[in-house]
Design an enzyme around this catalytic site. Structure first.
Site, short mmCIF file in Angstrom:
data_model
loop_
_atom_site.label_atom_id
_atom_site.label_comp_id
_atom_site.label_asym_id
_atom_site.label_seq_id
_atom_site.Cartn_x
_atom_site.Cartn_y
_atom_site.Cartn_z
N THR A 1 -8.42 -3.72 -8.36
CA THR A 1 -9.77 -3.80 -7.81
C THR A 1 -10.32 -5.23 -7.80
OG1 THR A 1 -10.22 -1.52 -8.47
CG2 THR A 1 -12.13 -2.91 -8.07
N LYS B 1 0.84 -1.21 0.00
CA LYS B 1 0.00 0.00 0.00
C LYS B 1 0.87 1.26 0.00
CE LYS B 1 -2.16 1.13 3.75
NZ LYS B 1 -3.06 1.09 4.92
N ASN C 1 5.43 1.09 -2.85
CA ASN C 1 4.88 2.26 -3.53
C ASN C 1 5.14 3.48 -2.67
OD1 ASN C 1 2.47 4.28 -3.80
ND2 ASN C 1 2.41 3.12 -5.71
N CYS D 1 0.50 12.26 -6.67
CA CYS D 1 0.23 12.99 -5.43
C CYS D 1 0.26 14.49 -5.65
CB CYS D 1 1.26 12.61 -4.38
SG CYS D 1 1.30 10.86 -4.05
#
Length: 303
Positions: free
Chosen positions: A266, A45, A99, A130
């Site tokens: 997903t 994550k 990540n 970001c």
């Protein structure tokens, strides 16, 4: 059986299937459902230099053929990851990729420097979607010059394979890809989520606390395929394709468009064992088409 071994950005993968950041936790959450070591690798994550609480709830919304998230990179920071999380993953016989996200170049650079010192972190995926707080919240990946600058600065301190994750929320993703290639990226991964929103008509209010968020799932696949195809013809560095991969056929479509590796996102929420089925499905496809090596289908789209 065809040879699924894949080489990308200095990494050797058992097969071309990774999991996408933000959809697979730290991997251990899925160990009851799949053999993690059978994956080509997984991407943990999103991690930032400093801890983040994430956005207020509600921050998830289901949409037709997809979902919108505005989680906001909730995590405990790079130092916590290195000290407490990574030791649990380091012995896994697969690629555990971090990540890395940031709100300013200095955060990216310091996070990359710290991760560079961890021998068992084989690579980082730099999330340049970001918002740059020093540029009024504009994403680093939305302008070629900004993308070039952050990647160049990270490249100066990070000596291992550097993957840069690109946003589709731009006019020309090929220009961004070329900029990060010129700055020293070893690979690009695309696409990140598509900016979207969901509305509650009865309450006459947006569903997400942040109003907008990132759309993922099957709905974005046509956009992602287009982006991969365009970038494949714009850069020489290898491409990791993601965005709406729900089965093996989807993964193969990305590879035909030029992706050497794919990330499954997903779909993990729907079927936690989907990656194993995708690996098997790719293998079956190659056998059916008489291919001896996975590389034979990369960029093989007939146009």
């Amino acid at each position: 059986m065809a040879n699924l071994t894949t080489h990308i950005a200095g990494l050797t993968l058992k097969n071309p299937v990774l999991t996408a950041s933000g959809t697979f936790g730290y991997g251990t959450e899925f160990s009851d459902f799949i053999d993690l070591e059978r994956l080509g690798g997984f991407i943990v994550k999103g991690t930032t230099l400093h801890p983040r609480q994430g956005n207020p709830y509600p921050r998830l919304a289901e949409t037709p053929s997809g979902m919108i998230n505005a989680v906001g990179l909730q995590n405990k920071g790079v130092a916590y990851y290195i000290e407490h999380i990574h030791p649990q993953l380091a012995s896994l016989k697969t690629n555990v990729i971090v990540n890395l996200s940031g709100s300013c170049i200095e955060d990216y650079v310091e996070g990359a420097r710290m991760l560079n010192e961890v021998e068992t972190v084989p690579a980082i995926e730099l999330n340049i979607s970001c918002p740059n707080v020093k540029a009024g919240g504009m994403g680093f990946g939305t302008k070629p010059e900004m993308a070039f600058e952050v990647v160049k600065e990270v490249r100066n301190v990070y000596r291992k394979p550097l993957i840069v994750k690109l946003t589709p929320n731009v006019t020309s993703i090929s220009e961004i890809a070329k900029a990060v290639e010129d700055a020293g990226a070893d690979s690009v991964s695309l696409i990140n989520t598509v900016l979207a929103m969901a509305v509650d008509a009865e309450r006459q209010r947006p569903i997400l606390s942040t109003i907008t968020g990132g759309l993922s799932g099957a709905a974005v696949k046509p956009i992602a395929l287009r982006c991969v195809w365009q970038v494949y013809h714009a850069v020489k560095i290898p491409i990791i394709g993601l965005g709406g991969i729900m089965n093996a056929t989807d993964a193969i479509e990305f590879m035909l468009c030029g992706a050497r590796v794919v990330e499954v996102g997903t779909a993990n929420f729907i079927d936690p064992a989907i990656t194993m089925k995708i690996i098997d499905g790719i293998d079956e496809y190659l056998d059916r088409h008489g291919c001896q090596n996975i590389s034979e289908i990369v960029g093989a789209l007939k146009v």
